[in-house]
Structure formats: structure tokens, C-alpha cells
Design an enzyme around this catalytic site. Structure first.
Site, PDB file in Angstrom:
ATOM      1  CG  ASP A  35      -2.041   0.920   1.152  1.00 35.40           C
ATOM      2  OD1 ASP A  35      -1.913   2.282   0.795  1.00 35.40           O
ATOM      3  OD2 ASP A  35      -3.144   0.569   1.290  1.00 35.40           O
ATOM      4  CG  ASP A  53       2.160   4.928  -6.286  1.00 35.76           C
ATOM      5  OD1 ASP A  53       1.321   4.364  -7.063  1.00 35.76           O
ATOM      6  OD2 ASP A  53       2.337   6.194  -6.460  1.00 35.76           O
ATOM      7  N   GLY A  78     -13.176   6.589  -1.867  1.00 34.31           N
ATOM      8  CA  GLY A  78     -13.870   7.217  -0.932  1.00 34.31           C
ATOM      9  C   GLY A  78     -15.199   7.088  -0.910  1.00 34.31           C
ATOM     10  CB  CYS A 120     -19.907   2.163  -8.344  1.00 31.10           C
ATOM     11  SG  CYS A 120     -20.115   2.600  -6.566  1.00 31.10           S
ATOM     12  CE1 TYR A 149     -13.902   3.165  -6.658  1.00 27.25           C
ATOM     13  CE2 TYR A 149     -16.539   2.543  -6.604  1.00 27.25           C
ATOM     14  CZ  TYR A 149     -15.177   2.452  -6.152  1.00 27.25           C
ATOM     15  OH  TYR A 149     -14.963   1.267  -5.152  1.00 27.25           O
ATOM     16  CD  GLU A 191     -15.610  11.212   5.958  1.00 27.13           C
ATOM     17  OE1 GLU A 191     -14.564  11.187   5.442  1.00 27.13           O
ATOM     18  OE2 GLU A 191     -16.244  12.394   6.370  1.00 27.13           O
ATOM     19  CB  ALA A 193     -23.453   6.800   4.008  1.00 27.24           C
ATOM     20  CE  LYS A 200     -22.591  14.029   8.242  1.00 27.71           C
ATOM     21  NZ  LYS A 200     -23.643  14.008   7.296  1.00 27.71           N
TER      22      LYS A 200
HETATM   23  P1  NAD Z   1      -9.662   2.107   1.257  1.00 21.72           P
HETATM   24  O1  NAD Z   1      -9.735   3.333   0.661  1.00 21.72           O
HETATM   25  O2  NAD Z   1      -9.675   2.044   2.706  1.00 21.72           O
HETATM   26  O3  NAD Z   1      -8.511   1.005   0.857  1.00 21.72           O
HETATM   27  C1  NAD Z   1      -7.928   1.160  -0.429  1.00 21.72           C
HETATM   28  C2  NAD Z   1      -6.186   1.106  -0.001  1.00 21.72           C
HETATM   29  O4  NAD Z   1      -5.821   1.466  -1.260  1.00 21.72           O
HETATM   30  C3  NAD Z   1      -5.758   2.473   0.965  1.00 21.72           C
HETATM   31  O5  NAD Z   1      -5.203   2.043   1.941  1.00 21.72           O
HETATM   32  C4  NAD Z   1      -4.964   3.370  -0.306  1.00 21.72           C
HETATM   33  O6  NAD Z   1      -3.900   3.852   0.326  1.00 21.72           O
HETATM   34  C5  NAD Z   1      -4.700   2.248  -1.375  1.00 21.72           C
HETATM   35  N1  NAD Z   1      -3.916   2.696  -2.477  1.00 21.72           N
HETATM   36  C6  NAD Z   1      -4.627   3.774  -3.293  1.00 21.72           C
HETATM   37  N2  NAD Z   1      -3.692   4.177  -4.161  1.00 21.72           N
HETATM   38  C7  NAD Z   1      -2.632   3.158  -4.075  1.00 21.72           C
HETATM   39  C8  NAD Z   1      -1.577   3.077  -5.156  1.00 21.72           C
HETATM   40  N3  NAD Z   1      -1.386   3.725  -6.134  1.00 21.72           N
HETATM   41  N4  NAD Z   1      -0.844   2.201  -4.410  1.00 21.72           N
HETATM   42  C9  NAD Z   1      -1.013   1.275  -3.672  1.00 21.72           C
HETATM   43  N5  NAD Z   1      -1.724   1.283  -2.833  1.00 21.72           N
HETATM   44  C10 NAD Z   1      -2.808   2.466  -3.132  1.00 21.72           C
HETATM   45  O7  NAD Z   1     -10.942   1.299   0.621  1.00 21.72           O
HETATM   46  P2  NAD Z   1     -11.639  -0.064   1.076  1.00 21.72           P
HETATM   47  O8  NAD Z   1     -12.969   0.374   1.793  1.00 21.72           O
HETATM   48  O9  NAD Z   1     -10.746  -0.814   2.014  1.00 21.72           O
HETATM   49  O10 NAD Z   1     -11.857  -0.643  -0.229  1.00 21.72           O
HETATM   50  C11 NAD Z   1     -10.967  -1.931  -0.810  1.00 21.72           C
HETATM   51  C12 NAD Z   1     -11.520  -2.291  -2.114  1.00 21.72           C
HETATM   52  O11 NAD Z   1     -12.853  -2.464  -2.230  1.00 21.72           O
HETATM   53  C13 NAD Z   1     -11.380  -0.805  -3.189  1.00 21.72           C
HETATM   54  O12 NAD Z   1     -11.081  -1.522  -4.366  1.00 21.72           O
HETATM   55  C14 NAD Z   1     -12.620  -0.446  -3.273  1.00 21.72           C
HETATM   56  O13 NAD Z   1     -12.907   0.254  -4.610  1.00 21.72           O
HETATM   57  C15 NAD Z   1     -13.459  -1.586  -3.093  1.00 21.72           C
HETATM   58  N6  NAD Z   1     -14.892  -1.453  -2.580  1.00 21.72           N
HETATM   59  C16 NAD Z   1     -15.235  -1.045  -1.408  1.00 21.72           C
HETATM   60  C17 NAD Z   1     -16.315  -0.672  -0.875  1.00 21.72           C
HETATM   61  C18 NAD Z   1     -16.550  -0.459   0.339  1.00 21.72           C
HETATM   62  O14 NAD Z   1     -17.774  -0.192   0.715  1.00 21.72           O
HETATM   63  N7  NAD Z   1     -15.805  -0.179   1.369  1.00 21.72           N
HETATM   64  C19 NAD Z   1     -17.307  -1.039  -1.818  1.00 21.72           C
HETATM   65  C20 NAD Z   1     -17.099  -1.376  -3.231  1.00 21.72           C
HETATM   66  C21 NAD Z   1     -15.891  -1.554  -3.436  1.00 21.72           C
END
Ligand code: NAD
Length: 348
Positions: A35, A53, A78, A120, A149, A191, A193, A200
Site C-alpha cells: 500500500d 505505489d 472514498g 457502482c 469509479y 469516509e 455513509a 456525526k
Molecule cells: P480503502 O481506501 O480503505 O483502501 C484502499 C487502499 O488502497 C488504501 O489504503 C490506499 O492507500 C490504497 N492505495 C491507493 N492508491 C494506491 C496506490 N497507487 N498504490 C498502492 N496502494 C494504493 O478502501 P476499502 O474500503 O478498504 O476498499 C478496498 C477495495 O474494495 C477497493 O478496491 C474498493 O474500490 C473496493 N470497494 C469497497 C467498498 C466499500 O464499501 N468499502 C465498496 C465497493 C468496492
């Protein structure tokens, strides 16, 4: 497992990635996390953690060395406030991350890759009513995701399919529907919802100002799934032989107003809702879990009330610390080690 399976979790510093690392360690895997940042609210249990990265090919290549299973969670993402205002950044960054991750898994000989897609991807035209028909996996076409997204997620779903067809990489694709829980982003603008609502209401409780701002009229609907169910679902899908995208979420539809009432009830306060303009996303969205049940012989088990109770408890402690009110000794806001002890107790 005869030989210890070596897993790579991308996005291991994020909310679901950090929980997944903990889960995989408990299952006996050797785990490498990668990460751009380490987890913010607890230590990681990963055997190795690369701060790198994944938009850069050499980092993705290094991360995938000697790996059997890849869990691709890294994403620039996000809540609605972020997703609806950063289209170019999201499409650019997430495309690079996923192109590199899939190619690195293939070139380094990984056996399996699980990709975390999203609800999404579903077309806007099926989500215009709050009383929405639950979305089945095949509803995704003809495609019309709402934001960049969702388009990127859909393209990477296709990429996973083609990496299997052309190269034999066993890919699994899961479509999450609003995952929530402790140790996730709860303030700062990214963050989602449930965390925003807990924050909140925690601030309302702690400051005595019980007015809560809600984006729109609060009648938009969603379903919400607790993170412990999410990681169990990921594990079950990875172990299955199912290669098509699969919903992973709860199928209980609630309005944002109902979500607020449940959290207020958990906090033990009365709230006044103030409706303000703000991004709301689609009007209604729910998961059809028919295929999930067929494929995994399982569905999420933890009720919304129980998941929100655990999440609220954690966020109230974060808010307490932020307001300089900490002092009940549960470790929140103390050293990272103390916070990890607290976080692990939440994860038991
Ligand atoms: P999160 O933002 O907490 O975790 C994603 C992580 O990816 C972050 O820690 C971020 O630092 C890392 N990241 C971003 N850019 C990067 C890069 N260039 N190189 C390496 N790391 C990088 O999100 P999450 O809620 O843990 O979601 C995890 C996955 O699940 C994501 O792919 C997200 O799109 C998918 N997702 C989540 C939800 C949800 O409700 N949380 C819903 C649908 C899909």
C-alpha cells in the site's frame, strides 16, 4: 494447506485490506501487504509490508514475486463526496493500479487473483427509485455506471475475464455493496455513509448539539454489509471455482434516515435531522443475493444493528480522542501498539 500459501494483499493499509490480512493470517497464510500507506488505526499482521505505489510497474512486479494468491484491493477511492468529484484522478490512478497488478500476477506466475469490484458498476437507469429492484449480476449490461469509479471497475472486471481466457490466470471478481466496520476512514472527506453517520452522531452525543446534517432528503436507499462478513465472503469466493462477478453484500434495504435512527438509538440520543444539498449517488441500490447463496451456500450473517454497534463504539472512541476527551483507558488515541490491542479486541 500442505505448503503455506503465499498471499499478496494490495491496499493492505486500507480498511478492508487490513481486516483481510488479519483474517488470512488466522487461516495460516503467509501474507505480504502492499500500500502507499500503513494501516492508520492498528498495526498490520502481515509478514511483510511494502510501502509502494502500484501505479509504478516495478513496484507491482516486486510485490507479486513468489506469490500464489493475489487479493487486489488497492484503489484510490472514498465515499460519494470523493467519488463524485475526482473522476479523472480515480480513472487514471485505478486503471494504472489494476493494469499493473494483473500483469504482475500473470508474469510472476500467481495461480489466482481476486479483484474487488463494486456495486457502482450497475447502470444508473436501474437505480432511479428508492424502492429499487435488487440488482442481479447480469443487470450490469447495457452498461451505464454513474461515475468514472464504476466505469473503471467494469473495465477491470473485463480485464480479469480476459486474463483467464488468454493466460489461464484464475480470476475471481466480487462486487461489494457498502462494506462498513471499525478501523475504516471515518473523517477527512473519504469516509462512506455508515462511518460518516457514526461520526456525526458521536460528535452530537459528545458535544450536546444534536442536529445532524444529511445530504439530500435522506430517503435514498442502500444495503450495508459488515466487514467480518465481507472477508469471509472473499475467502469463500477465492476457494470456489466460480469465475464470474458475484455480489457480496446484505440485501436489507434501508434509507439514510433509517440508518441515522439506528445509529442514534445505539448512541442513546435523540437527533434532529437537517437536510442539506450534497452528493447522494443513485436514488436506490440493493443487492440480489440469489447467486451468492447458490455459489457460496452462504450469505452475510451479521445484522446491520450489530455491525453498526461495533462500528459506532469504535468511532465514538476516535471522536472522544479528537475532542480531547479520551481517558477511559481502552487504548484509542494512545500509542499504535495500544490502539492495535484495542483494535484486535474489536476484531475477535
Ligand atoms: P480503502 O481506501 O480503505 O483502501 C484502499 C487502499 O488502497 C488504501 O489504503 C490506499 O492507500 C490504497 N492505495 C491507493 N492508491 C494506491 C496506490 N497507487 N498504490 C498502492 N496502494 C494504493 O478502501 P476499502 O474500503 O478498504 O476498499 C478496498 C477495495 O474494495 C477497493 O478496491 C474498493 O474500490 C473496493 N470497494 C469497497 C467498498 C466499500 O464499501 N468499502 C465498496 C465497493 C468496492
Amino acid at each position: 494447506m500442505s505448503k503455506q500459501t503465499r498471499a499478496l494483499v494490495t491496499g493492505a493499509g486500507g480498511f478492508i485490506g487490513n481486516h483481510l490480512v488479519t483474517f488470512l493470517k488466522k487461516q495460516g497464510y503467509w501474507v505480504r501487504g502492499v500500500d502507499v500507506k500503513r494501516p492508520e488505526y492498528s498495526n498490520t499482521l502481515a509478514d511483510e509490508f511494502l510501502v509502494a505505489d502500484l501505479r509504478k510497474w516495478e513496484n507491482a512486479d516486486a510485490a507479486a514475486q513468489d506469490i500464489d494468491h493475489v487479493y487486489a484491493l488497492a484503489a484510490d477511492m472514498g465515499g460519494m463526496g470523493f467519488i463524485s468529484t475526482h473522476h479523472a484522478q480515480i480513472l487514471h490512478n485505478n486503471s494504472l493500479i489494476n493494469l499493473n497488478t494483473l500483469e504482475a500476477a500473470h508474469q510472476n506466475g500467481a495461480q489466482k487473483l481476486l479483484y474487488t469490484s463494486s456495486a457502482c458498476v450497475y447502470p444508473e437507469y436501474l437505480q432511479e427509485d428508492a424502492d429499487v429492484k435488487p440488482l442481479k449480476e447480469e443487470d450490469v449490461y447495457p452498461a451505464q455506471p454513474q461515475d468514472a469509479y464504476g466505469w473503471e471497475k467494469l473495465v477491470t472486471e473485463r480485464l480479469c475475464k480476459h486474463y483467464f481466457e488468454d493466460y489461464g490466470l484464475e480470476t475471481r471478481t466480487v462486487r461489494f455493496h457498502n462494506i462498513f466496520g471499525p478501523l475504516g476512514t471515518w473523517d477527512g472527506g473519504r469516509e462512506k455513509a455508515p462511518a460518516a453517520m457514526c461520526r456525526k452522531i458521536a460528535y452530537a452525543k459528545l458535544t450536546g448539539n444534536h442536529e445532524i446534517e444529511i445530504w439530500g432528503d435522506g430517503e435514498q436507499t442502500r444495503s450495508f454489509c459488515y466487514v467480518d462478513d465481507c472477508v469471509v465472503g472473499i475467502d469463500k469466493l477465492m476457494r470456489s471455482d466460480y469465475r464470474e462477478p458475484l455480489n457480496l453484500g446484505q440485501d436489507r434495504l434501508v434509507t439514510i434516515n433509517q440508518l441515522a435512527d439506528i445509529v442514534a438509538n445505539i448512541a442513546g440520543i435523540e437527533i434532529t435531522k437537517k437536510y442539506i444539498p450534497g452528493p447522494q449517488g443513485v436514488r436506490g441500490r440493493n443487492s440480489d443475493n440469489t447467486r451468492l447463496r447458490e455459489v457460496l451456500h452462504w450469505e452475510p450473517q451479521i445484522s446491520l444493528e450489530e455491525g453498526l454497534r461495533r462500528t459506532y463504539e469504535w468511532i465514538e472512541e476516535q471522536a472522544r480522542y479528537k475532542l480531547g476527551m479520551n481517558g477511559n483507558g481502552n487504548g484509542t488515541g494512545q500509542s499504535l501498539e495500544a490502539r492495535t490491542t484495542f483494535a484486535n479486541s474489536m476484531r475477535e
